[in-house]
Write a protein that holds these residues in place. Sequence first.
Motif, PDB file in Angstrom:
ATOM      1  N   GLN A   1       0.670  -0.805  -0.087  1.00 17.39           N
ATOM      2  CA  GLN A   1       0.083  -0.001  -0.127  1.00 17.39           C
ATOM      3  C   GLN A   1       0.644   1.259  -0.203  1.00 17.39           C
ATOM      4  O   GLN A   1       1.788   1.102   0.242  1.00 17.39           O
ATOM      5  N   GLY A   2       0.469   2.402  -0.290  1.00 17.76           N
ATOM      6  CA  GLY A   2       1.051   4.020  -0.532  1.00 17.76           C
ATOM      7  C   GLY A   2       1.932   3.685  -1.649  1.00 17.76           C
ATOM      8  O   GLY A   2       1.985   2.999  -2.362  1.00 17.76           O
ATOM      9  N   PRO A   3       2.247   5.195  -2.048  1.00 17.71           N
ATOM     10  CA  PRO A   3       3.177   5.143  -3.356  1.00 17.71           C
ATOM     11  C   PRO A   3       4.358   4.742  -3.271  1.00 17.71           C
ATOM     12  O   PRO A   3       4.927   4.449  -1.923  1.00 17.71           O
ATOM     13  N   PHE A   4       4.985   4.540  -4.079  1.00 20.60           N
ATOM     14  CA  PHE A   4       6.581   4.337  -4.127  1.00 20.60           C
ATOM     15  C   PHE A   4       7.365   4.753  -3.290  1.00 20.60           C
ATOM     16  O   PHE A   4       8.081   5.232  -2.941  1.00 20.60           O
ATOM     17  N   LYS A   5       7.094   6.864  -4.271  1.00 21.24           N
ATOM     18  CA  LYS A   5       8.013   7.403  -4.264  1.00 21.24           C
ATOM     19  C   LYS A   5       7.501   8.814  -4.733  1.00 21.24           C
ATOM     20  O   LYS A   5       6.568   8.927  -5.309  1.00 21.24           O
ATOM     21  N   SER A   6       7.268  10.271  -4.092  1.00 19.22           N
ATOM     22  CA  SER A   6       7.186  11.496  -4.384  1.00 19.22           C
ATOM     23  C   SER A   6       7.543  12.174  -4.964  1.00 19.22           C
ATOM     24  O   SER A   6       9.136  12.370  -4.904  1.00 19.22           O
ATOM     25  N   SER A   7       6.838  12.815  -5.905  1.00 18.76           N
ATOM     26  CA  SER A   7       7.473  13.519  -6.720  1.00 18.76           C
ATOM     27  C   SER A   7       6.954  14.841  -7.045  1.00 18.76           C
ATOM     28  O   SER A   7       5.733  14.711  -7.188  1.00 18.76           O
ATOM     29  N   ALA A   8       7.586  15.736  -7.151  1.00 23.04           N
ATOM     30  CA  ALA A   8       7.017  16.975  -7.738  1.00 23.04           C
ATOM     31  C   ALA A   8       6.314  16.560  -9.036  1.00 23.04           C
ATOM     32  O   ALA A   8       5.656  17.212 -10.021  1.00 23.04           O
ATOM     33  N   LEU A   9       7.191  16.041 -10.111  1.00 24.90           N
ATOM     34  CA  LEU A   9       7.107  15.409 -11.370  1.00 24.90           C
ATOM     35  C   LEU A   9       7.397  14.304 -11.541  1.00 24.90           C
ATOM     36  O   LEU A   9       7.218  13.716 -11.055  1.00 24.90           O
ATOM     37  N   PRO A  10       5.818  13.844 -13.078  1.00 23.98           N
ATOM     38  CA  PRO A  10       5.900  12.547 -12.872  1.00 23.98           C
ATOM     39  C   PRO A  10       7.512  11.991 -13.342  1.00 23.98           C
ATOM     40  O   PRO A  10       8.340  12.711 -13.545  1.00 23.98           O
ATOM     41  N   ILE A  11       7.199  10.663 -12.798  1.00 24.13           N
ATOM     42  CA  ILE A  11       8.513  10.051 -12.464  1.00 24.13           C
ATOM     43  C   ILE A  11       9.094   9.308 -14.149  1.00 24.13           C
ATOM     44  O   ILE A  11       9.828   9.296 -15.115  1.00 24.13           O
ATOM     45  N   ALA A  12       7.265   8.344 -14.462  1.00 23.72           N
ATOM     46  CA  ALA A  12       8.368   7.828 -15.284  1.00 23.72           C
ATOM     47  C   ALA A  12       6.857   7.819 -16.898  1.00 23.72           C
ATOM     48  O   ALA A  12       6.214   7.361 -17.725  1.00 23.72           O
ATOM     49  N   GLY A  13       5.568   8.691 -16.166  1.00 18.15           N
ATOM     50  CA  GLY A  13       4.372   8.972 -17.291  1.00 18.15           C
ATOM     51  C   GLY A  13       3.143   8.076 -16.168  1.00 18.15           C
ATOM     52  O   GLY A  13       3.538   6.988 -15.038  1.00 18.15           O
ATOM     53  N   PHE A  14       2.066   7.453 -17.281  1.00 17.70           N
ATOM     54  CA  PHE A  14       0.528   7.275 -16.628  1.00 17.70           C
ATOM     55  C   PHE A  14      -0.281   6.396 -18.058  1.00 17.70           C
ATOM     56  O   PHE A  14       0.702   7.475 -18.732  1.00 17.70           O
ATOM     57  N   ALA A  15      -0.587   5.298 -17.392  1.00 13.96           N
ATOM     58  CA  ALA A  15      -1.419   5.186 -19.011  1.00 13.96           C
ATOM     59  C   ALA A  15      -2.712   5.189 -17.823  1.00 13.96           C
ATOM     60  O   ALA A  15      -2.797   4.850 -16.522  1.00 13.96           O
ATOM     61  N   ILE A  16      -3.985   4.910 -18.279  1.00 11.57           N
ATOM     62  CA  ILE A  16      -5.443   4.480 -18.344  1.00 11.57           C
ATOM     63  C   ILE A  16      -5.602   3.170 -18.270  1.00 11.57           C
ATOM     64  O   ILE A  16      -5.522   3.104 -19.928  1.00 11.57           O
ATOM     65  N   ILE A  17      -5.810   2.311 -17.513  1.00 13.47           N
ATOM     66  CA  ILE A  17      -6.248   0.878 -17.830  1.00 13.47           C
ATOM     67  C   ILE A  17      -7.503   1.120 -17.477  1.00 13.47           C
ATOM     68  O   ILE A  17      -8.448   1.400 -16.270  1.00 13.47           O
ATOM     69  N   GLU A  18      -8.037  -0.099 -17.698  1.00  8.91           N
ATOM     70  CA  GLU A  18      -9.852  -0.529 -17.748  1.00  8.91           C
ATOM     71  C   GLU A  18      -9.062  -1.863 -16.665  1.00  8.91           C
ATOM     72  O   GLU A  18      -9.031  -2.865 -17.378  1.00  8.91           O
ATOM     73  N   ALA A  19     -10.438  -1.953 -15.930  1.00  5.97           N
ATOM     74  CA  ALA A  19     -10.375  -3.122 -15.041  1.00  5.97           C
ATOM     75  C   ALA A  19     -11.716  -3.399 -14.151  1.00  5.97           C
ATOM     76  O   ALA A  19     -12.265  -2.614 -13.784  1.00  5.97           O
TER      77      ALA A  19
END
Length: 78
Positions: free
Chosen positions: A29-47
């Motif tokens: 549970q919880g975020p891996f790392k906090s940052s003011a900027l995105p680390i590697a981007g994101f994607a939206i998936i359907e589940a």
Amino acid sequence: MLSEGAVIGIAGAPVQVRNPEARGIETRQGPFKSSALPIAGFAIIEAADLAEAIKKVSHVPCAVAHGVVEVWPLHETT
């Protein structure tokens, strides 16, 4: 608007997903790392639910190659 390709929602609590060498899914549970900027981007998936989302992302190269993928449930707003 979703019909125009935009998704707006409220992000739920993140879950870290790992599957080192494809030998077994590990979650934390919880975020891996906090940052003011995105680390590697994101994607939206359907589940259907969080369990299905975790299963889907557990096979991506980052999760298998000793990295981590964060799943942030998105609760769509209308």
